[in-house]
Design a protein around this motif. Structure first.
Motif, short mmCIF file in Angstrom:
data_model
loop_
_atom_site.label_atom_id
_atom_site.label_comp_id
_atom_site.label_asym_id
_atom_site.label_seq_id
_atom_site.Cartn_x
_atom_site.Cartn_y
_atom_site.Cartn_z
N TYR B 33 5.43 -12.73 -2.70
CA TYR B 33 4.16 -12.02 -2.65
C TYR B 33 4.34 -10.59 -3.12
N ASP B 34 3.37 -10.11 -3.87
CA ASP B 34 3.44 -8.77 -4.40
C ASP B 34 3.19 -7.71 -3.32
N VAL B 35 3.58 -6.49 -3.65
CA VAL B 35 3.33 -5.34 -2.78
C VAL B 35 2.23 -4.49 -3.40
N HIS B 36 1.33 -4.03 -2.56
CA HIS B 36 0.23 -3.17 -3.00
C HIS B 36 0.28 -1.87 -2.21
N TRP B 37 -0.26 -0.81 -2.78
CA TRP B 37 -0.24 0.50 -2.13
C TRP B 37 -1.66 1.07 -2.07
N GLY B 52 0.14 -5.38 -7.30
CA GLY B 52 1.14 -6.21 -7.96
C GLY B 52 2.44 -5.50 -8.23
N ASN B 53 2.89 -4.73 -7.27
CA ASN B 53 4.18 -4.01 -7.29
C ASN B 53 4.17 -2.75 -8.17
N ASP B 54 3.63 -2.85 -9.39
CA ASP B 54 3.80 -1.72 -10.32
C ASP B 54 2.62 -1.52 -11.27
N ASN B 55 1.45 -2.00 -10.89
CA ASN B 55 0.27 -1.88 -11.75
C ASN B 55 -0.72 -0.87 -11.17
N ARG B 56 -1.28 -0.07 -12.06
CA ARG B 56 -2.26 0.94 -11.65
C ARG B 56 -3.66 0.48 -11.96
N PRO B 57 -4.56 0.51 -10.97
CA PRO B 57 -5.97 0.18 -11.27
C PRO B 57 -6.59 1.23 -12.19
N SER B 58 -7.62 0.82 -12.86
CA SER B 58 -8.34 1.75 -13.71
C SER B 58 -8.83 2.94 -12.89
N GLY B 59 -8.62 4.13 -13.42
CA GLY B 59 -9.08 5.34 -12.74
C GLY B 59 -8.04 6.02 -11.89
N VAL B 60 -6.92 5.37 -11.64
CA VAL B 60 -5.83 5.98 -10.86
C VAL B 60 -4.94 6.75 -11.84
N PRO B 61 -4.68 8.00 -11.56
CA PRO B 61 -3.87 8.81 -12.48
C PRO B 61 -2.47 8.23 -12.70
N ALA B 86 -2.69 12.78 1.73
CA ALA B 86 -3.35 11.63 2.36
C ALA B 86 -2.29 10.78 3.04
N ASP B 87 -2.75 9.73 3.70
CA ASP B 87 -1.85 8.70 4.21
C ASP B 87 -1.72 7.60 3.18
N TYR B 88 -0.51 7.07 3.04
CA TYR B 88 -0.27 5.99 2.08
C TYR B 88 0.34 4.79 2.80
N TYR B 89 -0.16 3.61 2.44
CA TYR B 89 0.28 2.38 3.09
C TYR B 89 0.70 1.36 2.05
N CYS B 90 1.85 0.74 2.26
CA CYS B 90 2.18 -0.44 1.48
C CYS B 90 1.58 -1.66 2.20
N GLN B 91 1.42 -2.74 1.46
CA GLN B 91 0.81 -3.93 2.03
C GLN B 91 1.31 -5.17 1.30
#
Lengths: 121, 111
Positions: B33-37, B52-61, B86-91
């Motif tokens: 399973y992939d990791v998301h942040w 998906g471990n290393d992919n940036r959604p559109s709009g994320v710097p 901010a607070d950051y969470y892996c999932q």
């Protein structure tokens, strides 16, 4: 624009019940798995429950299993969370979130603003 | 109790680089399973910053990047900006939890 709007939060006594709803707009609701995530005061995010796009597959955190029921009405673009036998530690802001795929294992790319559940006598 | 452990806090000056680790116990991340942040600012809805471990959604710097190696994952923020505080969470997911999801313990990033 993709949007999620939660409703149904409020004050409930320990042992009581509450039903949360989430109305989706701006995307094909039945194509995506949906989830509930909560944050208790002073705590981190907690994954609560998820449901596949068809509604057939459901998943629960151990902390809510047997007490909460997730469901969806794809005709009404609505996600629900029926919460029974509420405990003090269920008090939290509950977020509705859209998954990036019809199965639950993908990231959550759209979130609502949350609805607050308070459990107190 | 989360099976994904993160440092409680990290800090950096504007323009610096910070790294947030996410370590899986009981091989929670070793499953397929992939990791998301997610970024979570007070009073706001969480925001997906890496999927998906290393992919940036559109709009994320592009100063946000993710990686995964075995049972660990990392989120790197380069060129730190005040708005990144901010607070950051892996999932991810743990098949031993019946396919249920799990969040990391969370990391407070201070700029």
């Amino acid at each position: 624009e993709m949007q999620l709007l939660e409703s149904g939060g409020g004050l409930v006594q320990p042992g009581g019940s509450l039903r949360l709803s989430c109305t989706a707009s701006g995307f094909r609701f039945n194509m995506f798995a949906m989830k509930w995530v909560r944050q208790a005061p002073g705590k981190g995010l907690e994954w609560v429950s998820g449901i596949g796009g068809s509604g057939r597959d459901t998943y629960y955190a151990d902390s809510v299993k047997g007490r909460f029921t997730i469901s969806r009405d794809n005709a009404k673009n609505t996600l629900s969370l029926e919460m029974n036998n509420l405990r003090d530690d269920d008090a939290a802001v509950y977020y509705c979130a859209k998954t990036m795929n019809t199965v639950i294992y993908y990231g959550m790319d759209v979130w609502g603003r949350g609805t607050t559940v308070t459990v107190s006598s | 109790q989360s099976v994904l452990t993160q440092p409680r806090s990290v800090s950096g000056a504007p323009g610096q680089r910070v790294t947030i680790s996410c370590t899986g116990s009981r091989s929670a991340i070793a499953a397929a399973y992939d990791v998301h942040w997610y970024q979570h600012r007070p009073g706001a809805a969480p925001r997906l910053v890496i999927f998906g471990n290393d992919n940036r959604p559109s709009g994320v710097p592009d100063r946000f990047s993710g990686s995964r190696s075995g049972t660990s994952a990392s989120l790197v923020i380069t060129g730190l900006q005040a708005e990144d505080e901010a607070d950051y969470y892996c999932q991810s997911y743990d098949i031993r939890l019946g396919g249920s999801g799990v969040f990391g313990t969370g990391t407070k990033v201070t700029v």
